[in-house]
Design an enzyme around this catalytic site. Structure first.
Site, PDB file in Angstrom:
ATOM      1  N   TYR A  98       0.842  -1.193   0.000  1.00 32.69           N
ATOM      2  CA  TYR A  98       0.000   0.000   0.000  1.00 32.69           C
ATOM      3  C   TYR A  98       0.886   1.255   0.000  1.00 32.69           C
ATOM      4  O   TYR A  98       1.839   1.339   0.781  1.00 32.69           O
ATOM      5  CB  TYR A  98      -0.910  -0.053   1.234  1.00 32.69           C
ATOM      6  N   ASP A 170      -0.567  -7.138   7.127  1.00 29.95           N
ATOM      7  CA  ASP A 170      -1.658  -6.221   6.813  1.00 29.95           C
ATOM      8  C   ASP A 170      -2.725  -7.076   6.120  1.00 29.95           C
ATOM      9  O   ASP A 170      -2.561  -7.479   4.969  1.00 29.95           O
ATOM     10  CB  ASP A 170      -1.141  -5.101   5.894  1.00 29.95           C
ATOM     11  N   LYS A 195     -12.050  -0.592   4.976  1.00 23.03           N
ATOM     12  CA  LYS A 195     -12.315  -1.395   3.783  1.00 23.03           C
ATOM     13  C   LYS A 195     -13.344  -2.492   4.092  1.00 23.03           C
ATOM     14  O   LYS A 195     -14.474  -2.165   4.393  1.00 23.03           O
ATOM     15  CB  LYS A 195     -10.994  -1.949   3.248  1.00 23.03           C
TER      16      LYS A 195
HETATM   17  C1  LIG Z   1      -6.392   1.617   2.914  1.00 22.67           C
HETATM   18  C2  LIG Z   1      -5.257   0.774   3.314  1.00 22.67           C
HETATM   19  C3  LIG Z   1      -4.428   1.140   4.373  1.00 22.67           C
HETATM   20  C4  LIG Z   1      -4.579   2.446   5.096  1.00 22.67           C
HETATM   21  O1  LIG Z   1      -5.760   2.508   5.835  1.00 22.67           O
HETATM   22  P1  LIG Z   1      -6.548   3.878   6.158  1.00 22.67           P
HETATM   23  O2  LIG Z   1      -7.718   3.397   6.937  1.00 22.67           O
HETATM   24  O3  LIG Z   1      -6.887   4.517   4.861  1.00 22.67           O
HETATM   25  O4  LIG Z   1      -5.618   4.725   6.955  1.00 22.67           O
HETATM   26  C5  LIG Z   1      -3.399   0.280   4.723  1.00 22.67           C
HETATM   27  N1  LIG Z   1      -3.204  -0.888   4.072  1.00 22.67           N
HETATM   28  C6  LIG Z   1      -3.978  -1.272   3.043  1.00 22.67           C
HETATM   29  C7  LIG Z   1      -3.714  -2.568   2.364  1.00 22.67           C
HETATM   30  C8  LIG Z   1      -5.028  -0.456   2.629  1.00 22.67           C
HETATM   31  O5  LIG Z   1      -5.783  -0.838   1.596  1.00 22.67           O
END
Ligand SMILES: *Cc1c(COP(=O)(O)O)cnc(C)c1O
Length: 381
Positions: A98, A170, A195
């Site tokens: 990301y 992540d 997400k």
């Molecule tokens: C969106 C995202 C983030 C960051 O998250 P936020 O809630 O926008 O701060 C980190 N890792 C991945 C894989 C993401 O898609």
């Protein structure tokens, strides 16, 4: 308890003060004390909030951890994990990760003496070669964003353990419905709950889940000391979103599978990236460590130009051109100019992230309508 039951009941209880079945939004900054230091376990809302704690327990249950720690965003969650490290330490991270994760390491933490090294982790033996005495954290994204490469969590965690290094995954792209990294040997799971967990594109929130209580205590200390907490309303929305996580992700995966096959047969499409294809280099690992192949699909065009991609990006109606992913609605994006614009072009190309690459977050609409939408947009090429 099985996963579908945990989404609704995991770590949750009716509200003890009223019996409210749904966790109330405790919109308060402080709590009455009977005498100095005599209270019900709640002193100040940065430190404790019942709505946030309910979400933390629910997430711990979904990820098979001991505790969750929630933050104001996914980036704030990652920030807290990086604060476990010290100046001089090194983070070994997946190279196609990301954009914001790359940015916080290189533009913020490197100023404080932390070092970031970005490598492909698709081969666990390759990972070991990059470990130095300074390496203290492996940062894994799988499936990766936006190339959807697969990292073998179990194999890489084993390498990390051998060297006394923490492994953090992540898990935003997979969600705990498809993948539970703590069961595969990882120490820490991070989420952008913005997400799939929230699932309705109406909240920004982040979370960390761990399986070791001492590590949880350290992260709660960082949460309280640094203060990047989410508000109770946002915690409520994510709790509400999670109740349908299994239904949403299952349908989105079904839709994505059909769309991936449709795109692969399209004459204007060069390559489709989706771990469900037998030909995908990470297919076997994905089949082993995931319970489905996800609802993210990337593809590029025979004519590899931004302007070509732009034609498609501006002609879909159901697929909304927007950053983010994981909501009930389908989104279309252009990583090179949007999510990954903060990564230098040479770095991007090394990972196959071409100028015409388009990323889809497939939602839960009727798949026939989604395919028709793409079909119409592709006729503009
Ligand atoms: C969106 C995202 C983030 C960051 O998250 P936020 O809630 O926008 O701060 C980190 N890792 C991945 C894989 C993401 O898609």
């Amino acid at each position: 308890m099985k996963f579908a039951t945990k989404t609704i009941h995991g770590g949750l209880h009716p509200d003890p003060s009223t019996g409210a079945v749904m966790t109330p939004i405790y919109q308060t900054s402080t709590y009455a004390q009977d005498a100095p230091g005599v209270h019900k376990g709640y002193e100040y809302a940065r430190t404790q909030n019942p709505t946030r704690i309910a979400l933390e327990k629910n997430l711990a249950s979904l990820e098979n951890g001991v505790d969750g720690i929630c933050f104001g965003s996914g980036m704030a969650a990652m920030d807290a994990v990086l604060k476990l490290l010290n100046s001089g330490d090194e983070v070994l991270a997946t190279s196609d990760l990301y954009g914001g994760s790359y940015r916080i390491i290189t533009k913020i933490y490197e100023r404080f003496g932390l070092k970031g090294k970005f490598i492909s982790m698709t081969d666990p033996a390759e990972v070991e070669k990059h470990i130095t005495p300074a390496t203290k954290l492996l940062w894994i994204e799988t499936p990766t964003n936006p190339m959807l490469n697969i990292v073998d969590i179990e194999a890489v965690s084993k390498v990390a353990k051998k060297h006394g290094i923490l492994t953090c995954v992540d898990n935003t792209f997979a969600s705990p419905y498809l993948q539970t990294p703590l069961d595969l040997g990882a120490d820490i799971v991070v989420h952008s709950a913005t997400k799939y967990l929230g699932g309705h594109s109406d909240t920004v929130l982040g979370a960390v889940v761990v399986k070791d209580q001492a590590l949880a205590d350290q992260l709660h200390f960082i949460q309280n000391a640094s203060g990047g907490i989410p508000g109770p309303m946002d915690c409520f929305l994510v709790l509400r979103g999670i109740k349908t996580l299994h239904l949403r992700v299952a349908r989105a995966c079904e839709n994505a599978e059909k769309i991936a096959h449709y795109l692969q047969g399209h004459p204007k499409v060069n390559k489709v990236y989706w771990p469900g294809f037998d030909s995908h280099p990470g297919h076997a690992v994905a089949a082993r460590q995931m319970r489905g192949f996800g609802a993210m699909v990337s593809f590029d065009l025979h004519k590899d130009e931004f302007d070509e991609a732009k034609k498609v990006l501006s002609k879909t109606h159901l697929f909304t051109l927007a950053e983010s992913l994981g909501g009930v609605e389908s989104l279309i994006g252009h990583p090179a100019s949007m999510t990954h614009a903060s990564i230098p072009k040479e770095e991007r190309l090394k990972n196959g992230l071409t100028d015409s690459l388009i990323r889809l977050s497939v939602g839960v609409e009727d798949v026939d309508d989604l395919i028709e939408d793409l079909e119409k947009a592709l006729t503009f090429l």
